[in-house]
Design a protein around this motif. Structure first.
Motif, PDB file in Angstrom:
ATOM      1  N   MET A  26       1.071  -1.169  -0.175  1.00  0.00           N
ATOM      2  CA  MET A  26      -0.115  -0.105   0.066  1.00  0.00           C
ATOM      3  C   MET A  26       0.837   1.207   0.178  1.00  0.00           C
ATOM      4  O   MET A  26       1.641   1.519   0.992  1.00  0.00           O
ATOM      5  CB  MET A  26      -1.035   0.201   1.166  1.00  0.00           C
ATOM      6  CG  MET A  26      -1.961   1.254   1.183  1.00  0.00           C
ATOM      7  SD  MET A  26      -3.271   1.111   2.427  1.00  0.00           S
ATOM      8  CE  MET A  26      -2.416   1.294   4.039  1.00  0.00           C
ATOM      9  N   ALA A  28       0.796   5.020   0.933  1.00  0.00           N
ATOM     10  CA  ALA A  28      -0.134   5.692   1.724  1.00  0.00           C
ATOM     11  C   ALA A  28       0.373   6.908   2.163  1.00  0.00           C
ATOM     12  O   ALA A  28       1.701   6.952   1.875  1.00  0.00           O
ATOM     13  CB  ALA A  28      -0.466   4.624   2.608  1.00  0.00           C
ATOM     14  N   CYS A  35      -6.923   5.432   3.768  1.00  0.00           N
ATOM     15  CA  CYS A  35      -5.572   4.818   4.106  1.00  0.00           C
ATOM     16  C   CYS A  35      -5.837   4.061   5.519  1.00  0.00           C
ATOM     17  O   CYS A  35      -5.512   2.737   5.412  1.00  0.00           O
ATOM     18  CB  CYS A  35      -4.146   5.553   4.008  1.00  0.00           C
ATOM     19  SG  CYS A  35      -3.874   6.451   2.622  1.00  0.00           S
ATOM     20  N   ARG A  39      -5.927  -0.041   6.268  1.00  0.00           N
ATOM     21  CA  ARG A  39      -5.129  -0.558   7.449  1.00  0.00           C
ATOM     22  C   ARG A  39      -6.459  -1.362   8.233  1.00  0.00           C
ATOM     23  O   ARG A  39      -5.998  -2.601   8.619  1.00  0.00           O
ATOM     24  CB  ARG A  39      -4.493   0.370   8.073  1.00  0.00           C
ATOM     25  CG  ARG A  39      -3.451   1.251   7.638  1.00  0.00           C
ATOM     26  CD  ARG A  39      -2.569   1.948   8.652  1.00  0.00           C
ATOM     27  NE  ARG A  39      -1.746   3.108   7.624  1.00  0.00           N
ATOM     28  CZ  ARG A  39      -2.101   4.405   7.449  1.00  0.00           C
ATOM     29  NH1 ARG A  39      -3.273   4.635   7.889  1.00  0.00           N
ATOM     30  NH2 ARG A  39      -1.123   5.156   6.811  1.00  0.00           N
ATOM     31  N   TYR A  49       0.843  -6.769   4.968  1.00  0.00           N
ATOM     32  CA  TYR A  49       1.220  -6.068   3.956  1.00  0.00           C
ATOM     33  C   TYR A  49       2.317  -5.049   4.278  1.00  0.00           C
ATOM     34  O   TYR A  49       2.731  -5.033   5.316  1.00  0.00           O
ATOM     35  CB  TYR A  49      -0.138  -5.094   3.585  1.00  0.00           C
ATOM     36  CG  TYR A  49      -0.474  -4.291   4.621  1.00  0.00           C
ATOM     37  CD1 TYR A  49       0.030  -2.863   4.514  1.00  0.00           C
ATOM     38  CD2 TYR A  49      -1.232  -4.700   5.701  1.00  0.00           C
ATOM     39  CE1 TYR A  49      -0.177  -1.954   5.516  1.00  0.00           C
ATOM     40  CE2 TYR A  49      -1.458  -3.560   6.763  1.00  0.00           C
ATOM     41  CZ  TYR A  49      -0.861  -2.194   6.478  1.00  0.00           C
ATOM     42  OH  TYR A  49      -1.485  -1.342   7.610  1.00  0.00           O
ATOM     43  N   GLU A  51       3.577  -1.311   3.834  1.00  0.00           N
ATOM     44  CA  GLU A  51       3.169   0.154   3.610  1.00  0.00           C
ATOM     45  C   GLU A  51       4.307   1.105   3.163  1.00  0.00           C
ATOM     46  O   GLU A  51       5.196   1.029   3.885  1.00  0.00           O
ATOM     47  CB  GLU A  51       2.470   0.768   4.866  1.00  0.00           C
ATOM     48  CG  GLU A  51       1.856   1.999   4.374  1.00  0.00           C
ATOM     49  CD  GLU A  51       1.112   2.410   5.605  1.00  0.00           C
ATOM     50  OE1 GLU A  51       0.924   3.749   6.092  1.00  0.00           O
ATOM     51  OE2 GLU A  51       0.250   1.726   6.316  1.00  0.00           O
ATOM     52  N   ASP A  53       5.061   4.805   2.834  1.00  0.00           N
ATOM     53  CA  ASP A  53       4.616   6.271   3.207  1.00  0.00           C
ATOM     54  C   ASP A  53       5.391   7.161   2.209  1.00  0.00           C
ATOM     55  O   ASP A  53       6.321   7.738   2.082  1.00  0.00           O
ATOM     56  CB  ASP A  53       5.179   6.664   4.439  1.00  0.00           C
ATOM     57  CG  ASP A  53       4.659   8.089   4.786  1.00  0.00           C
ATOM     58  OD1 ASP A  53       4.297   9.057   4.122  1.00  0.00           O
ATOM     59  OD2 ASP A  53       4.052   8.366   6.045  1.00  0.00           O
ATOM     60  N   PRO A  75      -5.089   5.922  -0.965  1.00  0.00           N
ATOM     61  CA  PRO A  75      -4.183   4.743  -1.011  1.00  0.00           C
ATOM     62  C   PRO A  75      -4.093   4.129  -2.563  1.00  0.00           C
ATOM     63  O   PRO A  75      -5.079   4.076  -3.297  1.00  0.00           O
ATOM     64  CB  PRO A  75      -4.611   3.767  -0.011  1.00  0.00           C
ATOM     65  CG  PRO A  75      -6.116   3.943   0.059  1.00  0.00           C
ATOM     66  CD  PRO A  75      -6.184   5.497  -0.243  1.00  0.00           C
ATOM     67  N   ILE A  77      -3.284   0.661  -3.784  1.00  0.00           N
ATOM     68  CA  ILE A  77      -2.897  -0.829  -3.421  1.00  0.00           C
ATOM     69  C   ILE A  77      -2.582  -1.555  -4.324  1.00  0.00           C
ATOM     70  O   ILE A  77      -3.248  -1.869  -5.300  1.00  0.00           O
ATOM     71  CB  ILE A  77      -4.188  -1.296  -2.568  1.00  0.00           C
ATOM     72  CG1 ILE A  77      -4.452  -0.286  -1.220  1.00  0.00           C
ATOM     73  CG2 ILE A  77      -3.736  -2.715  -1.675  1.00  0.00           C
ATOM     74  CD1 ILE A  77      -5.675  -0.422  -0.367  1.00  0.00           C
TER      75      ILE A  77
END
Length: 98
Positions: A26, A28, A35, A39, A49, A51, A53, A75, A77
């Motif tokens: 993801m 995010a 987002c 989560r 997963y 993530e 940023d 997000p 994904i």
């Protein structure tokens, strides 16, 4: 949602694999409410997963923009080779079942 299913091209999937081997990724931000919903959905379903940023890591932001050819929308994904833009619970669930 009834929208089209977006898929990564094999070469794009290979580039993403260079960043992580995770099946679910993801892109995010910390402040994005959608987002946060993603989560929560992942946590409720025990989905592991990775993530990224996009505000903290410029390389991951560049990857999203230049390789995935997407703006900074979050997000974003990736589940396997399925690309889900925004929080779309039906698309996420379908991707997790594949």
């Amino acid at each position: 949602s009834g929208g089209p299913v977006l898929r990564l091209k094999p070469e794009t999937a290979a580039q993403l694999a260079g960043l992580t081997q995770a099946k679910v990724v993801m892109f995010a931000t910390s402040w994005c409410p959608y987002c946060a919903q993603a989560r929560e959905l992942f946590a409720a379903n025990g989905v592991r997963y990775v993530e990224f940023d996009i505000e903290r890591d410029h390389e991951e932001a560049r990857f999203q923009k230049e390789v995935l050819r997407l703006g900074g929308g979050v997000p974003t994904i990736v589940i396997g080779n399925r690309l889900v833009m925004g929080f779309d619970e039906k698309q996420i669930a379908a991707g997790l079942k594949e």
